[in-house]
Scaffold this motif. Sequence first.
Motif, mmCIF file in Angstrom:
data_model
loop_
_atom_site.group_PDB
_atom_site.id
_atom_site.type_symbol
_atom_site.label_atom_id
_atom_site.label_comp_id
_atom_site.label_asym_id
_atom_site.label_seq_id
_atom_site.Cartn_x
_atom_site.Cartn_y
_atom_site.Cartn_z
ATOM 1 N N SER A 46 0.877 -1.188 -0.031
ATOM 2 C CA SER A 46 0.002 0.338 -0.101
ATOM 3 C C SER A 46 0.877 1.617 0.112
ATOM 4 C CB SER A 46 -1.454 -0.153 1.474
ATOM 5 O OG SER A 46 -0.053 0.487 2.084
ATOM 6 N N VAL A 47 2.087 1.399 0.341
ATOM 7 C CA VAL A 47 3.264 2.909 0.546
ATOM 8 C C VAL A 47 3.632 2.435 -0.556
ATOM 9 C CG1 VAL A 47 5.023 3.388 1.447
ATOM 10 C CG2 VAL A 47 3.740 2.339 3.692
ATOM 11 N N HIS A 48 3.790 1.008 -1.131
ATOM 12 C CA HIS A 48 4.774 1.892 -2.355
ATOM 13 C C HIS A 48 4.041 2.432 -3.289
ATOM 14 C CE1 HIS A 48 7.972 0.703 -5.057
ATOM 15 N NE2 HIS A 48 7.156 0.582 -6.121
ATOM 16 N N ALA A 49 2.725 1.625 -3.572
ATOM 17 C CA ALA A 49 1.878 2.006 -4.688
ATOM 18 C C ALA A 49 1.033 3.179 -4.894
ATOM 19 C CB ALA A 49 0.495 0.903 -4.340
ATOM 20 N N VAL A 50 1.363 3.942 -3.199
ATOM 21 C CA VAL A 50 1.250 5.497 -3.260
ATOM 22 C C VAL A 50 2.004 6.077 -4.955
ATOM 23 C CG1 VAL A 50 1.212 7.960 -2.278
ATOM 24 C CG2 VAL A 50 0.143 5.516 -1.427
ATOM 25 N N ALA A 51 2.977 5.556 -4.938
ATOM 26 C CA ALA A 51 3.852 6.760 -5.805
ATOM 27 C C ALA A 51 3.765 6.404 -6.763
ATOM 28 C CB ALA A 51 5.423 6.083 -5.388
ATOM 29 N N ASP A 52 2.748 5.445 -7.319
ATOM 30 C CA ASP A 52 2.711 5.410 -8.819
ATOM 31 C C ASP A 52 1.154 5.469 -9.289
ATOM 32 O OD1 ASP A 52 5.114 4.128 -9.289
ATOM 33 O OD2 ASP A 52 4.155 1.903 -7.945
ATOM 34 N N LEU A 53 0.450 5.654 -8.688
ATOM 35 C CA LEU A 53 -0.727 6.525 -8.910
ATOM 36 C C LEU A 53 -1.323 7.182 -10.216
ATOM 37 C CD1 LEU A 53 -2.313 6.743 -5.299
ATOM 38 C CD2 LEU A 53 -3.474 5.190 -6.833
ATOM 39 N N ALA A 54 -0.485 8.061 -10.578
ATOM 40 C CA ALA A 54 -0.137 8.434 -11.636
ATOM 41 C C ALA A 54 0.990 9.503 -11.432
ATOM 42 C CB ALA A 54 -1.283 9.429 -11.342
ATOM 43 N N ASN A 55 1.402 10.317 -13.148
ATOM 44 C CA ASN A 55 2.696 10.940 -13.268
ATOM 45 C C ASN A 55 2.167 12.287 -12.563
ATOM 46 O OD1 ASN A 55 4.075 9.131 -14.401
ATOM 47 N ND2 ASN A 55 2.220 9.767 -16.485
ATOM 48 N N LEU A 56 3.025 12.426 -11.613
ATOM 49 C CA LEU A 56 2.995 13.614 -10.357
ATOM 50 C C LEU A 56 3.988 14.938 -10.965
ATOM 51 C CD1 LEU A 56 0.744 14.323 -8.268
ATOM 52 C CD2 LEU A 56 0.969 11.835 -8.667
ATOM 53 N N TYR A 57 3.153 15.741 -11.048
ATOM 54 C CA TYR A 57 3.824 17.498 -11.282
ATOM 55 C C TYR A 57 3.756 18.650 -10.450
ATOM 56 C CZ TYR A 57 3.618 14.877 -16.119
ATOM 57 O OH TYR A 57 4.183 13.950 -16.589
ATOM 58 N N TYR A 58 4.381 19.279 -10.393
ATOM 59 C CA TYR A 58 4.676 20.074 -9.074
ATOM 60 C C TYR A 58 4.773 21.466 -9.806
ATOM 61 C CZ TYR A 58 4.134 16.162 -6.094
ATOM 62 O OH TYR A 58 3.966 14.734 -6.070
ATOM 63 N N VAL A 59 4.095 22.877 -9.662
ATOM 64 C CA VAL A 59 4.956 23.854 -9.505
ATOM 65 C C VAL A 59 3.988 24.738 -8.053
ATOM 66 C CG1 VAL A 59 2.377 24.824 -11.070
ATOM 67 C CG2 VAL A 59 4.850 26.081 -11.311
ATOM 68 N N ARG A 60 5.129 26.142 -8.210
ATOM 69 C CA ARG A 60 4.530 26.586 -6.613
ATOM 70 C C ARG A 60 3.953 27.915 -7.290
ATOM 71 N NH1 ARG A 60 9.132 26.276 -2.540
ATOM 72 N NH2 ARG A 60 8.873 24.390 -2.272
ATOM 73 N N GLN A 61 2.842 28.614 -6.861
ATOM 74 C CA GLN A 61 2.455 29.527 -6.744
ATOM 75 C C GLN A 61 3.412 30.682 -5.706
ATOM 76 O OE1 GLN A 61 -1.246 29.569 -4.837
ATOM 77 N NE2 GLN A 61 -2.078 31.282 -6.525
ATOM 78 N N LYS A 62 4.050 31.483 -6.664
ATOM 79 C CA LYS A 62 4.897 32.170 -5.381
ATOM 80 C C LYS A 62 4.049 33.040 -4.641
ATOM 81 C CE LYS A 62 8.389 31.264 -8.313
ATOM 82 N NZ LYS A 62 8.124 31.997 -10.414
ATOM 83 N N GLU A 63 3.081 34.197 -5.024
ATOM 84 C CA GLU A 63 2.043 34.657 -4.030
ATOM 85 C C GLU A 63 0.605 33.928 -4.171
ATOM 86 O OE1 GLU A 63 3.403 39.336 -4.871
ATOM 87 O OE2 GLU A 63 3.762 37.768 -6.634
#
Length: 292
Positions: free
Chosen positions: A89-106
């Motif tokens: 269950s812990v390992h599968a969390v990382a494989d749910l989807a391709n995750l991307y991140y961006v910051r909202q700076k304000e």
Amino acid sequence: MKITKAVIPAAGLGTRVLPASKAVPKEMLNIVDKPAIQYLVEECAAAGITDILIITNRGKGIIEDHFDYAFELEENLKRNPAKKPLYDSVHAVADLANLYYVRQKETKGLGHAILAAEPFVGDEPFAILYGDDIIVSKTRPVIGQLIDAYETYGKCATGVKECSTEQVMKYCTLDVTPLEDRIYDVHKIIEKPEREQILSHFSILGRNVVTPEVFDLIRQTPPSPKTGEVYFSEALSWLAENGRLLAVDFEGKRYDMGDKLGIMQANCEVALDHPEIGERFRAYLKELAKTL
Ligand code: UTP
């Protein structure tokens, strides 16, 4: 065009759940044994979405850690055969989807946050799931219900539910006409209406499927003179007034994780259905009820 991308804005300050959200993002507050944002990513994956952009800000790095492999922990769990299900269950969390991140700076509002998704989205229709709105469905994932409506009618779609007058006055009211069971054409949206302005008790709750034209609409939206925030509802309003927006009265129970009572309701109701603790929790609640 098939919808494979979703955006989860999770860069709000979470002031309504302070001090819990001071160092832990409210999107990482747990519902029984999973952080709230995992429910959203699972909802996307179950609806066929493969690529998810999470909009974060300072101090929200633990969201990235949660959706990564945790090498040391996983190696440790792997060594103990009794802990194999936990490892899975812990390992599968990382494989749910391709995750991307961006910051909202304000922190300049939901509309401003969504603008940061423009390069990720390109020219495809995409889903938006608000980071603190958790919706548990017993049938099809709610974002999937909106995608179905988008594909059937070729119009943007927003998730709605009938709310109390008090909630409608806090959120928004919609002028709608029915198209089929649970699907409506939206003609007008009034944000935070006065009691006499209420058009229906439908309010928008945390899910949208939209086309990239929303980015230009957001850019044309001036910041609120009161709060300085750029609201996303202005873009939805424009779509509604131009005959381009559907309302989907989705099947599912929504919990507001940006609100203390909402967090307690989510935990209680999800715990009652939980395979590991559901029965014991129900017995506990029954005992507790006797003392109330
Ligand atoms: P909310 O208005 O509920 O979030 O926005 P908030 O600002 O954290 O709430 P309070 O009033 O301070 O408690 C709905 C969603 O939009 C995101 C939030 O993280 C939340 O998931 N959001 C909001 C952003 O990403 N950026 C913003 O500037 C504002």
